[in-house]
Design a protein around this motif. Structure first.
Motif, short mmCIF file in Angstrom:
data_model
loop_
_atom_site.label_atom_id
_atom_site.label_comp_id
_atom_site.label_asym_id
_atom_site.label_seq_id
_atom_site.Cartn_x
_atom_site.Cartn_y
_atom_site.Cartn_z
N SER A 280 -53.70 66.77 32.56
CA SER A 280 -53.94 68.20 32.74
C SER A 280 -53.53 68.98 31.50
CB SER A 280 -53.17 68.71 33.96
OG SER A 280 -53.48 70.07 34.22
N VAL A 281 -52.41 68.59 30.89
CA VAL A 281 -51.94 69.28 29.68
C VAL A 281 -52.92 69.08 28.52
CG1 VAL A 281 -50.15 69.31 27.89
CG2 VAL A 281 -49.50 69.22 30.30
N VAL A 282 -53.34 67.84 28.29
CA VAL A 282 -54.24 67.59 27.15
C VAL A 282 -55.62 68.20 27.39
CG1 VAL A 282 -53.01 65.51 26.42
CG2 VAL A 282 -54.93 65.30 28.01
N THR A 283 -55.99 68.34 28.65
CA THR A 283 -57.27 68.99 28.97
C THR A 283 -57.16 70.50 28.77
OG1 THR A 283 -57.80 67.28 30.60
CG2 THR A 283 -59.02 69.35 30.75
N PHE A 284 -56.08 71.09 29.27
CA PHE A 284 -55.88 72.54 29.15
C PHE A 284 -55.80 72.96 27.69
CE2 PHE A 284 -53.44 76.47 29.12
CZ PHE A 284 -54.00 77.19 30.17
N THR A 285 -55.13 72.16 26.89
CA THR A 285 -54.97 72.49 25.46
C THR A 285 -56.14 71.98 24.62
OG1 THR A 285 -53.65 70.48 25.17
CG2 THR A 285 -52.46 72.52 25.59
N THR A 298 -63.63 65.48 39.62
CA THR A 298 -62.60 65.90 38.66
C THR A 298 -63.20 66.23 37.29
OG1 THR A 298 -62.12 63.58 38.10
CG2 THR A 298 -60.74 64.63 39.79
N ARG A 299 -64.43 65.78 37.04
CA ARG A 299 -65.11 66.18 35.80
C ARG A 299 -65.33 67.69 35.77
NH1 ARG A 299 -69.88 61.56 35.16
NH2 ARG A 299 -68.49 59.80 34.69
N LEU A 300 -65.76 68.22 36.91
CA LEU A 300 -65.97 69.67 37.00
C LEU A 300 -64.65 70.41 36.85
CD1 LEU A 300 -67.74 72.14 37.60
CD2 LEU A 300 -67.36 71.70 40.05
N ILE A 304 -63.67 73.10 33.85
CA ILE A 304 -63.18 74.46 34.12
C ILE A 304 -61.81 74.67 33.49
CG2 ILE A 304 -62.43 76.05 35.94
CD1 ILE A 304 -64.59 74.75 37.74
N GLU A 305 -60.94 73.66 33.62
CA GLU A 305 -59.59 73.78 33.06
C GLU A 305 -59.64 73.90 31.54
OE1 GLU A 305 -55.21 71.61 33.14
OE2 GLU A 305 -56.99 70.44 33.66
#
Length: 326
Positions: A280-285, A298-300, A304-305
């Protein structure tokens, strides 16, 4: 022995005036019916203050108090002008450093070039005051303006039209204070007043209107551009929420699905949760190392994230720089 009747004024704090009654039951200073419009009373009031006269509850509506000096040297408390009426009074260039003017009225008073440094104005009406070049650093207004408290009470009584008008007045007051602070280079104070000004505007929107919902979201997200810490809280909340979604719905790591498993040990589930948080962190950043990948729905969520993360990081930089460069 002086048997002349005394002024009948007694302040809400219990202090009584010892001046001579002018025939109306009150002295010159506390007689609301005596028209003081345009009267030059600066020096007279200074002498009255120095001799220890009661300064609470003064009736100085429209009086000319230009250049008034009520600085009380070598005294931590300063003069107490609480409950006084300075409606439309000329206080141009007045020195009121450290004065207490609580529960009073300064409505539409001329305070240009005045010194209000460290003044205590809790629950005082300052609607329409002139603050050009007025020193307002360390001004104490309390948690809320007089009109704010009245608006909250009016809302409780379901007097929505009255509350709307009072919130509008509060917005105007905060705007005046914000402009006064900006004029003096007090940008941190100006930021605080900007936030309060926009909060008052928010309160005027209909309860379930689109404008109010958008305003609430912006406040939550960044405090109307004045609170970078809100962006951090929002980002952490988003990261944790998405991590929980990944933990429940599953993500892929080395051709294995990482998700909650009721048959697994607590340690295994904790390790899986940590991996979901990491993803989640590496996706958000938007780092996107690629060691863990989303699958299915979870791809969607990851898409979005990542979009929200890019926006949030940019927003944080803008708000933080704005705050730090003041």
């Amino acid at each position: 022995m002086n048997n002349k009747p005394k002024c009948q004024y007694i302040s809400p704090d219990g202090h009584s005036c010892q001046e001579i009654d002018m025939g109306s039951g009150y002295c010159f200073w506390h007689d609301a019916k005596f028209d003081k419009s345009g009267l030059e009373l600066s020096q007279k009031l200074e002498r009255y203050a120095k001799k220890g006269g009661l300064l609470q509850g003064l009736e100085l509506k429209r009086a000319n108090l230009e250049g008034l000096n009520l600085v009380k040297f070598n005294d931590h408390n300063g003069y107490d002008l609480s409950y006084s009426n300075f409606y439309r009074a000329n206080l141009h260039g007045a020195h009121l450093f450290n004065s207490t003017i609580k529960n009073a009225s300064l409505m539409k008073a001329d305070l240009r070039d005045a010194n209000l440094h460290c003044c205590k104005l809790e629950n005082t009406n300052i609607l329409g005051v002139k603050l050009n070049a007025t020193r307002i650093d360390n001004l104490v207004l309390g948690d809320k303006l007089l009109q704010e408290n009245q608006a909250i009470e009016a809302t409780k009584q379901k007097n929505y039209e009255e509350a709307q008008d009072l919130y509008l007045q509060s917005e105007e007051i905060y705007r005046l204070l914000r402009k006064g602070a900006e004029q003096q280079g007090l940008f941190e104070m100006a930021g605080k007043y900007t936030y309060s000004e926009l909060r008052m505007r928010h309160a005027q929107y209909p309860k379930y209107s689109k404008k109010r919902m958008v305003s609430s979201f912006i406040d939550m997200l960044c405090g109307y551009g004045e609170k970078p810490e809100n962006v951090i809280r929002f980002s952490l909340g988003m990261i944790l929420l998405c991590a929980l979604c990944y933990f429940v719905l599953g993500i892929n790591y080395n051709d294995e699905t990482i998700r909650i498993d009721t048959s697994a040990t607590f340690e295994d589930n904790l390790h899986a949760m940590f991996n979901c948080f990491y993803f989640s962190v590496v996706t958000f950043t938007t780092l996107g190392y690629g060691d863990i990948t989303p699958v299915g729905i979870t791809r969607l969520i990851a898409t979005i994230e990542a979009f929200i993360g890019s926006f949030s990081l940019a927003l944080f930089v803008v708000v933080f720089v704005k705050r730090m460069t003041r």
